[in-house]
Structure formats: structure tokens, C-alpha cells
Design a protein around this motif. Structure first.
Motif, PDB file in Angstrom:
ATOM      1  N   ALA A  74     -93.851 -49.665  44.325  1.00 37.14           N
ATOM      2  CA  ALA A  74     -93.875 -48.346  44.950  1.00 37.14           C
ATOM      3  C   ALA A  74     -95.230 -48.048  45.563  1.00 37.14           C
ATOM      4  CB  ALA A  74     -93.517 -47.274  43.912  1.00 37.14           C
ATOM      5  N   GLU A  75     -96.308 -48.344  44.855  1.00 33.97           N
ATOM      6  CA  GLU A  75     -97.634 -48.053  45.394  1.00 33.97           C
ATOM      7  C   GLU A  75     -97.908 -48.892  46.639  1.00 33.97           C
ATOM      8  OE1 GLU A  75    -101.979 -47.123  43.640  1.00 33.97           O
ATOM      9  OE2 GLU A  75    -101.195 -49.088  43.053  1.00 33.97           O
ATOM     10  N   ALA A  76     -97.554 -50.162  46.612  1.00 30.38           N
ATOM     11  CA  ALA A  76     -97.751 -51.005  47.789  1.00 30.38           C
ATOM     12  C   ALA A  76     -96.976 -50.459  48.986  1.00 30.38           C
ATOM     13  CB  ALA A  76     -97.332 -52.439  47.486  1.00 30.38           C
ATOM     14  N   MET A  77     -95.745 -49.998  48.759  1.00 26.93           N
ATOM     15  CA  MET A  77     -94.934 -49.456  49.847  1.00 26.93           C
ATOM     16  C   MET A  77     -95.552 -48.186  50.417  1.00 26.93           C
ATOM     17  SD  MET A  77     -92.307 -50.839  51.242  1.00 26.93           S
ATOM     18  CE  MET A  77     -92.031 -49.311  52.106  1.00 26.93           C
ATOM     19  N   LYS A  78     -96.022 -47.303  49.549  1.00 23.45           N
ATOM     20  CA  LYS A  78     -96.610 -46.049  50.044  1.00 23.45           C
ATOM     21  C   LYS A  78     -97.864 -46.334  50.862  1.00 23.45           C
ATOM     22  CE  LYS A  78     -96.462 -44.236  45.890  1.00 23.45           C
ATOM     23  NZ  LYS A  78     -96.623 -43.290  44.756  1.00 23.45           N
ATOM     24  N   LEU A  79     -98.684 -47.266  50.392  1.00 22.55           N
ATOM     25  CA  LEU A  79     -99.874 -47.638  51.154  1.00 22.55           C
ATOM     26  C   LEU A  79     -99.485 -48.231  52.510  1.00 22.55           C
ATOM     27  CD1 LEU A  79    -102.058 -49.226  48.332  1.00 22.55           C
ATOM     28  CD2 LEU A  79    -102.554 -47.111  49.576  1.00 22.55           C
ATOM     29  N   ALA A  80     -98.466 -49.100  52.513  1.00 18.84           N
ATOM     30  CA  ALA A  80     -98.044 -49.731  53.758  1.00 18.84           C
ATOM     31  C   ALA A  80     -97.534 -48.706  54.766  1.00 18.84           C
ATOM     32  CB  ALA A  80     -96.956 -50.768  53.473  1.00 18.84           C
ATOM     33  N   LEU A  81     -96.732 -47.758  54.304  1.00 18.36           N
ATOM     34  CA  LEU A  81     -96.191 -46.742  55.204  1.00 18.36           C
ATOM     35  C   LEU A  81     -97.291 -45.840  55.750  1.00 18.36           C
ATOM     36  CD1 LEU A  81     -92.930 -45.734  53.302  1.00 18.36           C
ATOM     37  CD2 LEU A  81     -93.102 -47.069  55.408  1.00 18.36           C
ATOM     38  N   ASN A  82     -98.226 -45.437  54.895  1.00 13.26           N
ATOM     39  CA  ASN A  82     -99.296 -44.566  55.364  1.00 13.26           C
ATOM     40  C   ASN A  82    -100.268 -45.301  56.287  1.00 13.26           C
ATOM     41  OD1 ASN A  82     -98.278 -42.355  54.091  1.00 13.26           O
ATOM     42  ND2 ASN A  82     -99.809 -42.271  52.458  1.00 13.26           N
ATOM     43  N   LEU A  83    -100.508 -46.580  56.018  1.00 11.92           N
ATOM     44  CA  LEU A  83    -101.373 -47.345  56.922  1.00 11.92           C
ATOM     45  C   LEU A  83    -100.697 -47.523  58.277  1.00 11.92           C
ATOM     46  CD1 LEU A  83    -104.005 -48.894  57.303  1.00 11.92           C
ATOM     47  CD2 LEU A  83    -102.850 -50.932  56.449  1.00 11.92           C
ATOM     48  N   GLU A  84     -99.398 -47.779  58.277  1.00 10.31           N
ATOM     49  CA  GLU A  84     -98.675 -47.919  59.536  1.00 10.31           C
ATOM     50  C   GLU A  84     -98.723 -46.623  60.338  1.00 10.31           C
ATOM     51  OE1 GLU A  84     -95.931 -49.762  62.393  1.00 10.31           O
ATOM     52  OE2 GLU A  84     -97.542 -50.396  61.048  1.00 10.31           O
ATOM     53  N   ARG A  85     -98.519 -45.492  59.672  1.00 10.31           N
ATOM     54  CA  ARG A  85     -98.606 -44.204  60.366  1.00 10.31           C
ATOM     55  C   ARG A  85    -100.013 -43.980  60.914  1.00 10.31           C
ATOM     56  NH1 ARG A  85     -95.857 -42.123  55.227  1.00 10.31           N
ATOM     57  NH2 ARG A  85     -93.637 -42.155  55.723  1.00 10.31           N
ATOM     58  N   SER A  86    -101.009 -44.359  60.127  1.00  3.38           N
ATOM     59  CA  SER A  86    -102.401 -44.199  60.562  1.00  3.38           C
ATOM     60  C   SER A  86    -102.665 -45.000  61.827  1.00  3.38           C
ATOM     61  CB  SER A  86    -103.359 -44.659  59.455  1.00  3.38           C
ATOM     62  OG  SER A  86    -103.191 -43.901  58.285  1.00  3.38           O
ATOM     63  N   CYS A  87    -102.184 -46.237  61.852  1.00  4.43           N
ATOM     64  CA  CYS A  87    -102.400 -47.098  63.018  1.00  4.43           C
ATOM     65  C   CYS A  87    -101.675 -46.541  64.241  1.00  4.43           C
ATOM     66  CB  CYS A  87    -101.945 -48.517  62.711  1.00  4.43           C
ATOM     67  SG  CYS A  87    -102.970 -49.389  61.495  1.00  4.43           S
ATOM     68  N   LYS A  88    -100.429 -46.099  64.051  1.00  4.18           N
ATOM     69  CA  LYS A  88     -99.680 -45.526  65.168  1.00  4.18           C
ATOM     70  C   LYS A  88    -100.357 -44.272  65.702  1.00  4.18           C
ATOM     71  CE  LYS A  88     -94.971 -47.124  64.099  1.00  4.18           C
ATOM     72  NZ  LYS A  88     -93.608 -46.696  63.683  1.00  4.18           N
ATOM     73  N   ALA A  89    -100.808 -43.409  64.797  1.00  7.11           N
ATOM     74  CA  ALA A  89    -101.457 -42.166  65.223  1.00  7.11           C
ATOM     75  C   ALA A  89    -102.773 -42.456  65.937  1.00  7.11           C
ATOM     76  CB  ALA A  89    -101.696 -41.270  64.005  1.00  7.11           C
ATOM     77  N   GLN A  90    -103.506 -43.462  65.466  1.00  6.63           N
ATOM     78  CA  GLN A  90    -104.773 -43.812  66.109  1.00  6.63           C
ATOM     79  C   GLN A  90    -104.529 -44.313  67.535  1.00  6.63           C
ATOM     80  OE1 GLN A  90    -107.698 -45.873  63.727  1.00  6.63           O
ATOM     81  NE2 GLN A  90    -108.198 -47.270  65.390  1.00  6.63           N
ATOM     82  N   ILE A  91    -103.545 -45.170  67.697  1.00  8.99           N
ATOM     83  CA  ILE A  91    -103.233 -45.684  69.035  1.00  8.99           C
ATOM     84  C   ILE A  91    -102.807 -44.546  69.956  1.00  8.99           C
ATOM     85  CG2 ILE A  91    -101.599 -47.117  70.319  1.00  8.99           C
ATOM     86  CD1 ILE A  91    -101.604 -48.987  67.817  1.00  8.99           C
ATOM     87  N   ALA A  92    -101.999 -43.616  69.433  1.00 13.46           N
ATOM     88  CA  ALA A  92    -101.536 -42.478  70.231  1.00 13.46           C
ATOM     89  C   ALA A  92    -102.699 -41.561  70.611  1.00 13.46           C
ATOM     90  CB  ALA A  92    -100.474 -41.691  69.462  1.00 13.46           C
ATOM     91  N   ALA A  93    -103.564 -41.269  69.635  1.00 15.13           N
ATOM     92  CA  ALA A  93    -104.674 -40.350  69.901  1.00 15.13           C
ATOM     93  C   ALA A  93    -105.651 -40.931  70.915  1.00 15.13           C
ATOM     94  CB  ALA A  93    -105.399 -40.030  68.598  1.00 15.13           C
ATOM     95  N   LEU A  94    -106.016 -42.192  70.734  1.00 13.04           N
ATOM     96  CA  LEU A  94    -106.980 -42.801  71.651  1.00 13.04           C
ATOM     97  C   LEU A  94    -106.349 -43.057  73.015  1.00 13.04           C
ATOM     98  CD1 LEU A  94    -108.823 -45.329  69.299  1.00 13.04           C
ATOM     99  CD2 LEU A  94    -109.418 -42.962  69.867  1.00 13.04           C
ATOM    100  N   GLY A  95    -105.026 -43.208  73.040  1.00 10.77           N
ATOM    101  CA  GLY A  95    -104.339 -43.460  74.302  1.00 10.77           C
ATOM    102  C   GLY A  95    -104.225 -42.241  75.190  1.00 10.77           C
ATOM    103  N   MET A  96    -104.517 -41.040  74.674  1.00  5.47           N
ATOM    104  CA  MET A  96    -104.426 -39.828  75.488  1.00  5.47           C
ATOM    105  C   MET A  96    -105.575 -39.706  76.471  1.00  5.47           C
ATOM    106  SD  MET A  96    -102.905 -36.826  73.036  1.00  5.47           S
ATOM    107  CE  MET A  96    -104.086 -36.994  71.710  1.00  5.47           C
TER     108      MET A  96
END
Length: 256
Positions: A182-204
Motif C-alpha cells: 500500500a505504501e509503495a502504491m501511494k508513493l507511486a501515484l503521488n509521484l506520478e501526479r507530481s510529474c504530470k503537474a510539473q510538466i503541465a505547469a512548466l508547459g504553460m
């Protein structure tokens, strides 16, 4: 259902690991038949190290609790219900981490577009939001050396990882450790969201607002405290329970 208050038994661990494979597939974070999620089993007779891994050739959405393969620290098959064996070369990274980090029940490796993109830039994960602040000062890095087939690379991966639970494999992807699946999954999901949000924010093309070190560290400690409460058995884990309920509706055969 494991709620974080007690250590899971073997059958429960198999269900949790199968659930992780299915959740990664549902989130679109899989990469054909490649990458792995492994889980440490109790030692076998005579102290033999044992781990669970997916059968080679199956998509993540085909993994079930009963078809998971038991391997030793070299990737050699000990029990193979499905009969397809495993990608022993793909277990190279996982075996190194499991043998060095006895606090890691689960090791989760992904090749997502967002994760690979952020692993391919010098700055890595930036503290731009609440998700990414969780990882502030807590991400290890390992330089790319080619497809991970060289056993000599294992020592360098372990040295670069140190005592952290999150690693960006440069130009390659991400590696997450968990004291539970469970902990590995939560970290993976939050890291994926972080990466997606970073790409979106810098892409603006606008000016990003980077959190101060003080605020980012405070937020990271808040996340850590919440995770510690679950993993130390002091609190239930409603987020993992919610993920399992999602699977019960979307892919109930993961438990088979």
C-alpha cells in the motif's frame, strides 16, 4: 483486507501485490509486459530469501494473486503456478534493493511518460505543489547505465538509493519502496501526479511558483507522519481500502 494495523499474511500479501499490478494498469502507468512490482515473502526453510513477482509475458491487467511467481534473490523460480517463468533480468534492480533494504516489503518500478520525462531533466521533481512537496529532499538519483542487465550495477543502485524510499532512475523511470504494498502504491501515484503537474505547469510558459524550502519540508514531514502512523500499526489505511474497493468493482478477479 489489510488495514495497516497488522502485518499481512502470505495470502493477503499476494492479494495486495496483485492489486498493485491492477491499479498500475488502471492508472495507465504500465509499460506493456515490462517493469515489475515485487514483494518480500517470509524467509523459506534454512533462511532462503523469497519474493513474489509477475509471470513473464502477462500484462499487468492479467496478474492475479494465484499466478504470482515465487523467486529467490537471484530471480531463480521456486514456485510458478502459471508456468511462464519470470523476467529474471528485470528482477536485477528489485533483488538488489530487497537484499539491501530489509525495511522494504515492496519495490515498485515504472516507465511512465511523465516519470521518464522528469527523470530526464537535471532538476528532477520540483516542489511546485502539495503532491511534489511530499518528496522534497527525499528523492535519490541513479544515472542511466543501459538496460539493467549488468549485475555489477546493483551495488551502485543500492549506494545511490541509501535509506530513501523514492529514486529517479535518470533517463529511465522511477523506483518506489514501501514498508507495505500500500505504501509503495501511494508513493507511486503521488509521484506520478507530481510529474504530470510539473510538466503541465512548466508547459504553460508562465512563471512557476516554487515552494520555499521551509514550507516544502514541513509538508513532507506531514506526509511522513501520516504514513508512519499507518505503517507502525497505529492507524487504519482508508486510502488503500478505497483503492481495493475500486478494484472490487473494476477488476474483481485480481483476488483469484
Amino acid at each position: 483486507m489489510h488495514d495497516g494495523t497488522t502485518a499481512p499474511g502470505i495470502s493477503e500479501l499476494r492479494r495486495d501485490l496483485a492489486a498493485a499490478y491492477r491499479l498500475i494498469a488502471l492508472e495507465g502507468m504500465d509499460d506493456s509486459i515490462y517493469t515489475h512490482i515485487s514483494a518480500r515473502l517470509p524467509d523459506g526453510p534454512g533462511g532462503q530469501k523469497q519474493f513474489l513477482l509477475n509471470p513473464y509475458g502477462l500484462r499487468f491487467d492479467e496478474v492475479t494473486a494465484s499466478n504470482l511467481v515465487t523467486v529467490d534473490e537471484t530471480g531463480a523460480v521456486l514456485d510458478d503456478p502459471y508456468g511462464a517463468g519470470v523476467n529474471a533480468a528485470g528482477f536485477t534492480i528489485h533483488s538488489a534493493v530487497h537484499m539491501a533494504r530489509h525495511d522494504a516489503v515492496c519495490v515498485l518500478h515504472t516507465h511512465t511518460v511523465a516519470g521518464v520525462a522528469v527523470s530526464s531533466v537535471q532538476e528532477g521533481v520540483l516542489p511546485l505543489n502539495q503532491w511534489s512537496a511530499q518528496f522534497f529532499g527525499r528523492v535519490a538519483f541513479h544515472d542511466y547505465e543501459g538496460i539493467a542487465l549488468d549485475l555489477d550495477e546493483r551495488a551502485r543502485i543500492v549506494a545511490d538509493l541509501g535509506d530513501r524510499f523514492v529514486m529517479m532512475l535518470r533517463n529511465h523511470g522511477t523506483l518506489l519502496l514501501g514498508r507495505s504494498v500500500a505504501e509503495a502504491m501511494k508513493l507511486a501515484l503521488n509521484l506520478e501526479r507530481s510529474c504530470k503537474a510539473q510538466i503541465a505547469a512548466l508547459g504553460m510558459g508562465l512563471t512557476p511558483v516554487v515552494l520555499s524550502d521551509e514550507v516544502a519540508e514541513h509538508t513532507a514531514r506531514q506526509y511522513q507522519s501520516a504514513y508512519d502512523g499507518v505503517e507502525n500499526g497505529n492507524k487504519p489505511d482508508p486510502e488503500w481500502a478505497a483503492m481495493l474497493r475500486r478494484l472490487d468493482r473494476a477488476a474483481p478477479d485480481y483476488k483469484d
